[in-house]
Design a protein around this motif. Sequence first.
Motif, PDB file in Angstrom:
ATOM      1  N   GLU A 116       0.857  -1.187   0.000  1.00 32.52           N
ATOM      2  CA  GLU A 116       0.000   0.000   0.000  1.00 32.52           C
ATOM      3  C   GLU A 116       0.892   1.236   0.000  1.00 32.52           C
ATOM      4  OE1 GLU A 116      -3.089   2.441   2.929  1.00 32.52           O
ATOM      5  OE2 GLU A 116      -2.512   0.404   3.440  1.00 32.52           O
ATOM      6  N   ALA A 117       0.595   2.173  -0.886  1.00 39.47           N
ATOM      7  CA  ALA A 117       1.290   3.454  -0.918  1.00 39.47           C
ATOM      8  C   ALA A 117       0.287   4.537  -0.564  1.00 39.47           C
ATOM      9  CB  ALA A 117       1.887   3.713  -2.295  1.00 39.47           C
ATOM     10  N   THR A 118       0.699   5.469   0.300  1.00 39.01           N
ATOM     11  CA  THR A 118      -0.156   6.577   0.702  1.00 39.01           C
ATOM     12  C   THR A 118       0.598   7.884   0.492  1.00 39.01           C
ATOM     13  OG1 THR A 118      -1.179   5.206   2.413  1.00 39.01           O
ATOM     14  CG2 THR A 118      -1.495   7.571   2.607  1.00 39.01           C
ATOM     15  N   VAL A 119      -0.065   8.853  -0.128  1.00 40.86           N
ATOM     16  CA  VAL A 119       0.526  10.165  -0.376  1.00 40.86           C
ATOM     17  C   VAL A 119      -0.413  11.215   0.195  1.00 40.86           C
ATOM     18  CG1 VAL A 119       1.288  11.811  -2.131  1.00 40.86           C
ATOM     19  CG2 VAL A 119       1.647   9.364  -2.476  1.00 40.86           C
ATOM     20  N   GLU A 120       0.158  12.204   0.910  1.00 37.55           N
ATOM     21  CA  GLU A 120      -0.625  13.319   1.440  1.00 37.55           C
ATOM     22  C   GLU A 120      -0.080  14.619   0.870  1.00 37.55           C
ATOM     23  OE1 GLU A 120      -2.144  11.945   5.824  1.00 37.55           O
ATOM     24  OE2 GLU A 120      -0.196  12.943   5.702  1.00 37.55           O
ATOM     25  N   VAL A 121      -0.993  15.475   0.397  1.00 43.88           N
ATOM     26  CA  VAL A 121      -0.622  16.794  -0.098  1.00 43.88           C
ATOM     27  C   VAL A 121      -1.504  17.844   0.558  1.00 43.88           C
ATOM     28  CG1 VAL A 121       0.289  16.010  -2.322  1.00 43.88           C
ATOM     29  CG2 VAL A 121      -2.118  16.617  -2.116  1.00 43.88           C
ATOM     30  N   GLU A 122      -0.970  19.057   0.658  1.00 44.44           N
ATOM     31  CA  GLU A 122      -1.725  20.178   1.214  1.00 44.44           C
ATOM     32  C   GLU A 122      -2.032  21.138   0.078  1.00 44.44           C
ATOM     33  OE1 GLU A 122      -1.331  23.460   4.795  1.00 44.44           O
ATOM     34  OE2 GLU A 122       0.471  22.562   3.954  1.00 44.44           O
ATOM     35  N   ALA A 123      -3.299  21.539  -0.054  1.00 41.67           N
ATOM     36  CA  ALA A 123      -3.726  22.454  -1.108  1.00 41.67           C
ATOM     37  C   ALA A 123      -3.631  23.882  -0.593  1.00 41.67           C
ATOM     38  CB  ALA A 123      -5.152  22.142  -1.539  1.00 41.67           C
ATOM     39  N   GLY A 124      -2.748  24.678  -1.202  1.00 39.31           N
ATOM     40  CA  GLY A 124      -2.577  26.069  -0.791  1.00 39.31           C
ATOM     41  C   GLY A 124      -1.891  26.169   0.564  1.00 39.31           C
ATOM     42  N   THR A 125      -1.616  27.387   0.990  1.00 39.95           N
ATOM     43  CA  THR A 125      -0.975  27.607   2.283  1.00 39.95           C
ATOM     44  C   THR A 125      -2.003  27.435   3.381  1.00 39.95           C
ATOM     45  OG1 THR A 125       0.492  29.194   1.223  1.00 39.95           O
ATOM     46  CG2 THR A 125       0.417  29.215   3.632  1.00 39.95           C
ATOM     47  N   GLY A 126      -1.758  26.489   4.287  1.00 39.42           N
ATOM     48  CA  GLY A 126      -2.704  26.221   5.371  1.00 39.42           C
ATOM     49  C   GLY A 126      -4.014  25.633   4.874  1.00 39.42           C
ATOM     50  N   GLY A 127      -3.978  25.038   3.698  1.00 37.25           N
ATOM     51  CA  GLY A 127      -5.196  24.509   3.096  1.00 37.25           C
ATOM     52  C   GLY A 127      -5.518  23.099   3.557  1.00 37.25           C
ATOM     53  N   THR A 128      -6.483  22.530   2.896  1.00 33.13           N
ATOM     54  CA  THR A 128      -6.946  21.184   3.198  1.00 33.13           C
ATOM     55  C   THR A 128      -5.887  20.166   2.801  1.00 33.13           C
ATOM     56  OG1 THR A 128      -9.186  21.911   2.698  1.00 33.13           O
ATOM     57  CG2 THR A 128      -8.819  19.534   2.775  1.00 33.13           C
ATOM     58  N   ILE A 129      -5.764  19.111   3.618  1.00 34.47           N
ATOM     59  CA  ILE A 129      -4.848  18.026   3.307  1.00 34.47           C
ATOM     60  C   ILE A 129      -5.639  16.915   2.637  1.00 34.47           C
ATOM     61  CG2 ILE A 129      -3.348  16.240   4.264  1.00 34.47           C
ATOM     62  CD1 ILE A 129      -2.292  18.251   6.195  1.00 34.47           C
ATOM     63  N   TYR A 130      -5.146  16.486   1.477  1.00 36.28           N
ATOM     64  CA  TYR A 130      -5.760  15.401   0.724  1.00 36.28           C
ATOM     65  C   TYR A 130      -4.843  14.194   0.769  1.00 36.28           C
ATOM     66  CZ  TYR A 130      -8.831  19.000  -1.125  1.00 36.28           C
ATOM     67  OH  TYR A 130      -9.743  20.014  -1.259  1.00 36.28           O
ATOM     68  N   GLN A 131      -5.461  13.028   0.780  1.00 34.68           N
ATOM     69  CA  GLN A 131      -4.698  11.787   0.873  1.00 34.68           C
ATOM     70  C   GLN A 131      -5.114  10.856  -0.258  1.00 34.68           C
ATOM     71  OE1 GLN A 131      -5.423   8.903   4.185  1.00 34.68           O
ATOM     72  NE2 GLN A 131      -3.367   9.546   4.808  1.00 34.68           N
ATOM     73  N   GLY A 132      -4.116  10.213  -0.881  1.00 34.81           N
ATOM     74  CA  GLY A 132      -4.386   9.246  -1.932  1.00 34.81           C
ATOM     75  C   GLY A 132      -3.766   7.905  -1.591  1.00 34.81           C
ATOM     76  N   HIS A 133      -4.388   6.831  -2.053  1.00 33.74           N
ATOM     77  CA  HIS A 133      -3.917   5.477  -1.763  1.00 33.74           C
ATOM     78  C   HIS A 133      -3.771   4.690  -3.066  1.00 33.74           C
ATOM     79  CE1 HIS A 133      -4.856   5.817   2.543  1.00 33.74           C
ATOM     80  NE2 HIS A 133      -5.952   6.440   2.152  1.00 33.74           N
ATOM     81  N   ALA A 134      -2.814   3.779  -3.065  1.00 28.01           N
ATOM     82  CA  ALA A 134      -2.688   2.797  -4.149  1.00 28.01           C
ATOM     83  C   ALA A 134      -2.376   1.462  -3.502  1.00 28.01           C
ATOM     84  CB  ALA A 134      -1.583   3.202  -5.124  1.00 28.01           C
ATOM     85  N   PHE A 135      -3.025   0.401  -3.977  1.00 37.65           N
ATOM     86  CA  PHE A 135      -2.830  -0.943  -3.448  1.00 37.65           C
ATOM     87  C   PHE A 135      -2.401  -1.858  -4.573  1.00 37.65           C
ATOM     88  CE2 PHE A 135      -6.070   1.096  -0.920  1.00 37.65           C
ATOM     89  CZ  PHE A 135      -5.704   0.791   0.377  1.00 37.65           C
ATOM     90  N   GLY A 136      -1.643  -2.890  -4.235  1.00 35.28           N
ATOM     91  CA  GLY A 136      -1.262  -3.851  -5.247  1.00 35.28           C
ATOM     92  C   GLY A 136      -0.442  -4.977  -4.669  1.00 35.28           C
ATOM     93  N   PRO A 137       0.025  -5.869  -5.537  1.00 27.36           N
ATOM     94  CA  PRO A 137       0.794  -7.021  -5.068  1.00 27.36           C
ATOM     95  C   PRO A 137       2.175  -6.608  -4.573  1.00 27.36           C
ATOM     96  CG  PRO A 137       0.722  -6.978  -7.455  1.00 27.36           C
ATOM     97  CD  PRO A 137      -0.179  -5.885  -6.975  1.00 27.36           C
TER      98      PRO A 137
END
Length: 151
Positions: A116-137
Amino acid sequence: MPETKKGEPGSGDYERVICQIKGVLGARLVTEPDGSISEIHIMAVSGRNPKQIVRDVESAILVQLGVAVDHKKISIVQVELPQLPGEVAEERLSYTQGGRLRLVSINLFTRGLETEATVEVEAGTGGTIYQGHAFGPNAPNTICGWWRRLQ
């Protein structure tokens, strides 16, 4: 697996070359006692024609390693990757609005046969944090495919 002579490509070299090809998730070689290739097994996404993947493998190995491989030795298995739900895909449009994205974290987890890979990014300065996931073998050379999709 037999040792390769200095200057000759080993199984890892072949697998790295194959892993660079569009749509390839992983590869594994089976070799003869003398080190020659008897089989190449490739896991790829279902969006590409298997014959095209085979031709790409032949060409990439010839160009990068200088070795001609018989297409009959190449076996392709295609798998379906999960698609994002509609609501998540629609939210992706707003990720780029309101300024730059800042990388918060990248994490890679392995559990037995699963990665499982997880990436977190922040939109703008002090903005919302978004998280994405990828799963695989969890298989050698599969990870490069997952990182390639996350970039």
